[in-house]
Design an enzyme around this catalytic site. Structure first.
Site, short mmCIF file in Angstrom:
data_model
loop_
_atom_site.label_atom_id
_atom_site.label_comp_id
_atom_site.label_asym_id
_atom_site.label_seq_id
_atom_site.Cartn_x
_atom_site.Cartn_y
_atom_site.Cartn_z
N ARG A 1 0.63 -1.11 0.03
CA ARG A 1 0.00 0.18 0.19
C ARG A 1 0.89 1.24 0.01
O ARG A 1 0.31 2.45 0.06
CB ARG A 1 -0.91 0.01 1.28
CG ARG A 1 -2.06 -1.17 1.05
CD ARG A 1 -3.29 -0.94 2.02
NE ARG A 1 -2.74 -0.88 3.51
CZ ARG A 1 -3.66 -0.21 4.42
NH1 ARG A 1 -4.70 0.16 3.78
NH2 ARG A 1 -3.08 -0.17 5.63
N ASP A 2 2.04 1.04 -0.02
CA ASP A 2 3.00 2.34 -0.18
C ASP A 2 4.29 2.17 -0.94
O ASP A 2 5.37 2.43 -0.49
CB ASP A 2 3.36 2.88 1.09
CG ASP A 2 3.65 4.46 1.43
OD1 ASP A 2 3.26 5.28 0.32
OD2 ASP A 2 4.34 4.93 2.18
N ILE A 3 4.07 1.58 -2.15
CA ILE A 3 5.25 1.33 -3.07
C ILE A 3 5.51 2.72 -3.61
O ILE A 3 4.87 3.08 -4.42
CB ILE A 3 5.11 0.43 -4.05
CG1 ILE A 3 4.43 -0.93 -3.50
CG2 ILE A 3 6.03 0.17 -4.97
CD1 ILE A 3 5.72 -1.79 -3.03
N ASN B 1 10.53 4.11 -0.42
CA ASN B 1 10.51 2.87 0.15
C ASN B 1 11.01 1.61 -0.36
O ASN B 1 10.93 0.56 -0.18
CB ASN B 1 9.02 2.18 0.58
CG ASN B 1 8.29 3.15 1.45
OD1 ASN B 1 9.23 3.85 2.42
ND2 ASN B 1 6.95 3.46 1.44
N THR C 1 1.20 6.97 -0.24
CA THR C 1 1.85 8.23 -0.57
C THR C 1 1.08 9.07 -1.78
O THR C 1 0.92 8.03 -2.77
CB THR C 1 3.14 8.29 -0.94
OG1 THR C 1 4.04 7.53 0.50
CG2 THR C 1 4.13 9.53 -1.15
#
Length: 163
Positions: free
Chosen positions: A12-14, A18, A51
């Protein structure tokens, strides 16, 4: 994360923030603080996480988490690597135009030298993969398993490029 784990994990935040590189420049996904385990036979609804600029449009609208949310984020990440910055204005053009309607120069980091023909062919195959990741319809996006296999075929080892 999506195919070799049970239950599957959606990050959920690639984002570029990260992805960490080790000493051999191999990429590793980090920061699983927003990750979610997908439960079979469940709706998998979630509060919005991730993001801005990387979140799949359907997740922002429906709050339903699927593996295809990470696939979309990965497509944004690929284009960010190519462009040298987040591809904000480019994403809607990639989603709505025919492949030949966008100039390659618009997709590449202008600070870098234009690639040689052999590299250009590899870049074009990776751009096709990125476009498929950014498809508006999540069901039309490939799986990460398919993407991984496609990238391994599309990208030869660096020593093979001179041949």
């Amino acid at each position: 994360m999506h195919h070799d784990c049970s239950p599957p994990v959606v990050h959920r935040d690639i984002t570029s923030n990260n992805i960490l590189l080790d000493c051999d420049y191999e990429a590793h996904v980090s920061d699983f603080g927003t990750a979610k385990l997908l439960k079979k036979d469940s709706a998998n609804w979630s509060a919005l996480a991730g993001t801005y600029g990387y979140v799949a449009p359907e997740f922002a609208y429906t709050m339903k988490v699927t593996e295809k949310c990470d696939v979309y984020s990965f497509g944004v990440l690929i284009m960010e690597v190519f462009k040298g910055k987040h591809p904000r204005d480019l994403i809607p053009r990639l989603q709505s135009s025919a492949p030949g309607d966008i100039e390659l120069e618009d997709l590449l980091d202008q600070r870098l030298q234009y690639p040689a023909q052999k590299i250009l062919e590899i870049l074009m195959s990776i751009i096709r993969i990125a476009r498929s990741c950014l498809h508006v319809d999540p069901q039309s996006r490939p799986t990460m398993h398919f993407i991984s296999r496609s990238l391994s075929v599309a990208t030869p080892f660096p020593g093979d490029l001179g041949k």
